[in-house]
Design a protein around this motif. Sequence first.
Motif, short mmCIF file in Angstrom:
data_model
loop_
_atom_site.label_atom_id
_atom_site.label_comp_id
_atom_site.label_asym_id
_atom_site.label_seq_id
_atom_site.Cartn_x
_atom_site.Cartn_y
_atom_site.Cartn_z
N ILE A 28 -1.37 37.33 -21.59
CA ILE A 28 -2.09 36.18 -21.04
C ILE A 28 -1.73 35.49 -20.57
N ASP A 29 -0.61 34.81 -19.77
CA ASP A 29 0.14 34.44 -19.51
C ASP A 29 -0.83 32.99 -18.28
N SER A 30 -2.12 33.98 -17.45
CA SER A 30 -3.02 33.13 -17.02
C SER A 30 -3.70 32.22 -17.61
N LEU A 31 -4.18 33.10 -18.84
CA LEU A 31 -5.07 32.54 -19.80
C LEU A 31 -4.39 31.27 -20.15
N MET A 32 -3.44 31.33 -20.56
CA MET A 32 -2.57 30.05 -20.96
C MET A 32 -2.79 28.67 -20.06
N LYS A 33 -2.17 29.32 -19.25
CA LYS A 33 -3.01 28.31 -18.08
C LYS A 33 -4.31 28.01 -17.64
N LEU A 34 -5.07 28.26 -18.28
CA LEU A 34 -5.91 27.89 -17.72
C LEU A 34 -6.80 27.75 -18.59
N SER A 35 -6.55 27.12 -19.80
CA SER A 35 -6.27 26.20 -20.97
C SER A 35 -5.84 25.45 -20.96
N GLU A 36 -4.91 25.38 -20.28
CA GLU A 36 -3.82 24.25 -20.03
C GLU A 36 -4.87 22.96 -18.92
N GLU A 37 -5.19 23.85 -18.63
CA GLU A 37 -5.89 22.95 -17.13
C GLU A 37 -6.66 22.26 -17.12
N LEU A 38 -7.47 23.24 -18.60
CA LEU A 38 -9.20 22.75 -18.74
C LEU A 38 -9.55 21.52 -19.68
N LYS A 39 -8.17 21.32 -20.74
CA LYS A 39 -7.49 20.34 -20.92
C LYS A 39 -7.91 18.77 -20.07
N LYS A 40 -6.60 18.97 -20.16
CA LYS A 40 -6.46 18.01 -18.24
C LYS A 40 -8.01 17.76 -17.63
N ILE A 41 -8.43 18.84 -16.93
CA ILE A 41 -9.69 18.08 -16.78
C ILE A 41 -11.26 17.41 -17.68
N LYS A 42 -10.68 17.68 -19.15
CA LYS A 42 -11.70 17.70 -19.93
C LYS A 42 -11.75 15.90 -20.13
N GLY A 43 -10.69 15.35 -20.33
CA GLY A 43 -11.34 13.94 -19.55
C GLY A 43 -11.46 13.12 -18.57
N GLN A 44 -11.98 13.99 -17.12
CA GLN A 44 -11.92 13.24 -16.30
C GLN A 44 -14.31 14.00 -16.54
N GLU A 45 -14.67 13.59 -17.51
CA GLU A 45 -16.22 13.32 -17.37
C GLU A 45 -17.78 13.02 -16.40
N ASP A 46 -16.43 12.21 -15.74
CA ASP A 46 -17.43 11.27 -14.35
C ASP A 46 -17.38 11.92 -13.87
N GLU A 47 -15.99 12.61 -12.51
CA GLU A 47 -16.32 13.87 -11.41
C GLU A 47 -16.62 14.70 -11.96
N LEU A 48 -16.67 15.18 -13.25
CA LEU A 48 -16.79 16.76 -13.35
C LEU A 48 -18.41 17.01 -13.44
N ALA A 49 -18.59 15.72 -13.81
CA ALA A 49 -20.65 15.09 -13.90
C ALA A 49 -21.32 14.89 -12.62
N ASN A 50 -20.26 14.34 -11.28
CA ASN A 50 -20.31 14.63 -9.99
C ASN A 50 -20.31 15.58 -9.19
N LEU A 51 -19.74 16.50 -9.42
CA LEU A 51 -20.02 17.85 -9.07
C LEU A 51 -21.42 18.56 -9.55
N SER A 52 -22.28 18.72 -10.81
CA SER A 52 -22.48 19.01 -11.72
C SER A 52 -22.80 18.33 -13.48
N PRO A 53 -24.30 17.77 -13.90
CA PRO A 53 -24.56 17.47 -14.41
C PRO A 53 -24.01 18.38 -15.64
N MET A 54 -23.89 19.62 -15.81
CA MET A 54 -24.16 20.55 -16.56
C MET A 54 -22.46 20.58 -17.12
N LEU A 55 -21.77 20.56 -16.13
CA LEU A 55 -20.44 20.53 -15.89
C LEU A 55 -19.51 20.37 -17.14
#
Length: 95
Positions: A28-55
């Motif tokens: 599950i190498d790709s899934l593990m890489k995705l998990s790392e990326e999700l962890k990185k972007i979790k801290g960027q709530e303002d940018e995510l909210a600009n894309l979609s309030p639910m993001l």
Amino acid sequence: MAIDTKKLLALTESSQVEMQQLLKVLNIDSLMKLSEELKKIKGQEDELANLSPMLPSYIADLSKKVTFMIGTVNSAKTHASNRSKELEGLMSVLK
């Protein structure tokens, strides 16, 4: 009733093949890489909210679920590896 060692050995050998196949499938190498990326972007709530309030909440929930799934897969890999070693031991006794 006599123990059918030939049948037991044949089933053990085919089970050993299945364990090796299972270990290959649980890559599950790709899934593990995705998990790392999700962890990185979790801290960027303002940018995510600009894309979609639910993001932001969606990313946080998905990250949690993916992390749990990775743990489950790693556990299954450990079990398959350990049982594979035990099957090798059984085959050596039966031969």
